[in-house]
Design a protein around this motif. Structure first.
Motif, PDB file in Angstrom:
ATOM      1  N   SER A   1       0.833  -1.212   0.000  1.00 59.12           N
ATOM      2  CA  SER A   1       0.000   0.000   0.000  1.00 59.12           C
ATOM      3  C   SER A   1       0.861   1.252   0.000  1.00 59.12           C
ATOM      4  O   SER A   1       0.532   2.253  -0.643  1.00 59.12           O
ATOM      5  N   ARG A   2       1.978   1.191   0.729  1.00 59.83           N
ATOM      6  CA  ARG A   2       2.906   2.321   0.773  1.00 59.83           C
ATOM      7  C   ARG A   2       3.576   2.503  -0.584  1.00 59.83           C
ATOM      8  O   ARG A   2       3.685   3.622  -1.095  1.00 59.83           O
ATOM      9  N   TYR A   3       4.029   1.397  -1.181  1.00 56.77           N
ATOM     10  CA  TYR A   3       4.668   1.465  -2.497  1.00 56.77           C
ATOM     11  C   TYR A   3       3.733   2.095  -3.529  1.00 56.77           C
ATOM     12  O   TYR A   3       4.172   2.794  -4.441  1.00 56.77           O
ATOM     13  N   ALA A   4       2.426   1.785  -3.423  1.00 61.18           N
ATOM     14  CA  ALA A   4       1.457   2.223  -4.433  1.00 61.18           C
ATOM     15  C   ALA A   4       0.691   3.475  -4.018  1.00 61.18           C
ATOM     16  O   ALA A   4      -0.121   3.980  -4.792  1.00 61.18           O
ATOM     17  N   GLN A   5       0.937   3.961  -2.794  1.00 59.95           N
ATOM     18  CA  GLN A   5       0.240   5.134  -2.258  1.00 59.95           C
ATOM     19  C   GLN A   5      -1.279   4.964  -2.362  1.00 59.95           C
ATOM     20  O   GLN A   5      -2.002   5.860  -2.788  1.00 59.95           O
ATOM     21  N   MET A   6      -1.748   3.796  -1.932  1.00 60.46           N
ATOM     22  CA  MET A   6      -3.174   3.486  -1.949  1.00 60.46           C
ATOM     23  C   MET A   6      -3.840   3.902  -0.631  1.00 60.46           C
ATOM     24  O   MET A   6      -3.179   3.951   0.412  1.00 60.46           O
ATOM     25  N   PRO A   7      -5.144   4.165  -0.649  1.00 58.76           N
ATOM     26  CA  PRO A   7      -5.860   4.496   0.592  1.00 58.76           C
ATOM     27  C   PRO A   7      -5.776   3.351   1.599  1.00 58.76           C
ATOM     28  O   PRO A   7      -5.774   2.173   1.214  1.00 58.76           O
ATOM     29  N   LEU A   8      -5.701   3.694   2.886  1.00 58.44           N
ATOM     30  CA  LEU A   8      -5.660   2.675   3.930  1.00 58.44           C
ATOM     31  C   LEU A   8      -6.909   1.799   3.850  1.00 58.44           C
ATOM     32  O   LEU A   8      -8.025   2.299   3.764  1.00 58.44           O
ATOM     33  N   GLY A   9      -6.707   0.481   3.861  1.00 59.64           N
ATOM     34  CA  GLY A   9      -7.828  -0.443   3.868  1.00 59.64           C
ATOM     35  C   GLY A   9      -8.339  -0.849   2.500  1.00 59.64           C
ATOM     36  O   GLY A   9      -9.252  -1.673   2.410  1.00 59.64           O
ATOM     37  N   PHE A  10      -7.760  -0.305   1.421  1.00 59.30           N
ATOM     38  CA  PHE A  10      -8.271  -0.644   0.088  1.00 59.30           C
ATOM     39  C   PHE A  10      -7.738  -1.991  -0.400  1.00 59.30           C
ATOM     40  O   PHE A  10      -8.485  -2.817  -0.916  1.00 59.30           O
ATOM     41  N   LEU A  11      -6.450  -2.221  -0.243  1.00 59.59           N
ATOM     42  CA  LEU A  11      -5.839  -3.460  -0.724  1.00 59.59           C
ATOM     43  C   LEU A  11      -5.978  -4.574   0.310  1.00 59.59           C
ATOM     44  O   LEU A  11      -5.911  -4.333   1.512  1.00 59.59           O
ATOM     45  N   GLU A  12      -6.163  -5.792  -0.169  1.00 61.16           N
ATOM     46  CA  GLU A  12      -6.185  -6.978   0.690  1.00 61.16           C
ATOM     47  C   GLU A  12      -4.870  -7.725   0.487  1.00 61.16           C
ATOM     48  O   GLU A  12      -4.359  -7.795  -0.639  1.00 61.16           O
TER      49      GLU A  12
END
Length: 404
Positions: free
Chosen positions: A61-72
């Motif tokens: 999630s950090r590598y992709a700068q995704m919102p918290l809780g979006f990726l499983e």
């Protein structure tokens, strides 16, 4: 009730207290961003699931700068997974079911006018990409959205490597063998493809490399292509990135291509930020001081790189995975290791049930250590936790004192 860390030695106590501070900050941010997360899921309905190594540096999630809780996320040491593991298969299917139910609930609450407006906006965006694709590559790409958004799952199977010094900073669980990591990821991708061939569930799997020095992704295409996101400028156009997705994954559904775009955009932005930071080698090298034994969800707030090797519970021979995890952590453990075990509780899973799970894996971790590295057991400090599934907050499970 405050957590009692009196059983933790002084040289670790400050680190553990900081870990709980990070957890509190994560909880506050997560709860504050929940409305934004819901909006993001409406605009990007594809469920994205990551399979990766337990290495403490790999925070997708950090590598992709995704919102918290979006990726499983699913973790296992070395990024090795087997679809034959019953626990893995059932966990993945359960995750899919939960995602589908959530999607239906979100759709039922969404006003039809809002849905139509969103589709119009997405189609306008796609039309602009179509022009860009034709101008830059001459590709004739069909970019017409279906009138009905469908629930689908994109699986990203990963391996990791260090471009600067893989013999020291690569995947220790695989003895720094990059080719084996790629082979594992591609093999598991094929297993998923076979498992869902002809299924009514839409599942598409791809392979990413995670480069740990500058934290860029390496994309592997359907036809064996390999593309490095580090070669793309930070201001690369959406059209250029969409061309890349179409080139590498021509059979990927259009909706998935659209929802993969922000992942690539976020990684290019993140990797360039890391490159400008000019980090010292020590930050790129294994330095984990926590051995975690738990599912992915209870540990999602450990967002500081190089902190924990998180052993998943998917491999049926868990003792083997714990042993490998100890092999990774012990060289970094001059004064000892924190044994982190945790389980989530909510209205469906009681605190008592979660407490038993966390304490069981704490015992198992110490038992494996007693056989594998007996001199280390007395320097392992248990940290069994309860995690509130709604707030993500930690609560220490304190040992019960025996009555006199």
């Amino acid at each position: 009730m405050s957590n009692d860390f009196s059983h933790i030695p002084d040289f670790f106590r400050e680190k553990v207290e900081k870990l709980f501070d990070i957890n509190r900050q994560y909880s506050e941010t997560y709860l504050k961003q929940l409305p934004a997360l819901e909006q993001y899921k409406k605009r990007h309905p594809t469920q994205i699931v990551i399979f990766k190594c337990s290495d403490g540096r790999l925070l997708f999630s950090r590598y992709a700068q995704m919102p918290l809780g979006f990726l499983e996320t699913f973790r296992n040491l070395g990024g090795k997974f087997n679809w034959g593991w019953i626990g893995l298969k059932e966990s993945f299917k359960s995750l899919q079911r939960d995602g589908y139910v959530e999607y239906l609930e979100r759709k039922s609450f969404q006003q039809s006018e809002d849905f139509l407006q969103l589709q119009v906006e997405r189609q306008i965006f796609l039309d602009s990409l179509h022009v860009s694709a034709q101008l830059h590559s001459g590709a004739d790409v069909d970019l017409h959205l279906k009138s009905e958004v469908e629930f689908a799952t994109l699986v990203i199977c990963t391996y990791h490597e260090s471009r600067g010094n893989n013999a020291v900073r690569g995947c220790k669980a695989l003895e720094f063998d990059i080719e084996q990591g790629i082979k594992n990821a591609k093999g598991f991708r094929m297993s998923i493809e076979k498992a869902y061939q002809g299924s009514r569930h839409k599942v598409f799997a791809i392979v990413f490399g995670m480069e740990t020095d500058y934290e860029f992704f390496v994309l592997h295409g359907e036809k064996g292509q390999k593309r490095y996101l580090e070669t793309y400028a930070e201001d690369v156009s959406d059209g250029k990135l969409f061309e890349l997705i179409c080139e590498l994954y021509p059979s990927m559904p259009l909706q998935m291509k659209l929802d993969l775009l922000p992942v690539l955009r976020g990684n290019i932005r993140h990797g360039n930020e890391i490159r400008r930071a000019n980090r010292p080698n020590e930050e790129m090298t294994h330095g984990e001081w926590i051995l975690g034994i738990c599912k992915s969800e209870p540990a999602e707030s450990i967002t500081v790189p190089n902190t924990a090797v998180l052993v998943g519970l998917l491999n049926p021979v868990l003792s083997k995975v714990i042993k490998t995890g100890l092999d990774v952590v012990i060289p970094n453990a001059e004064k000892g290791v924190i044994l982190f075990t945790a389980a989530c509780h909510d209205e469906d899973e009681t605190e008592s049930s979660a407490r038993q799970e966390a304490k069981y894996y704490s015992r198992q971790g110490r038992e494996v250590a007693a056989k594998h590295c007996p001199d280390m057991v007395r320097f392992m400090y248990p940290l069994p936790l309860l995690v509130d599934r709604k707030t993500k907050l930690f609560k220490l499970i304190e040992s019960r004192k025996k009555a006199n």
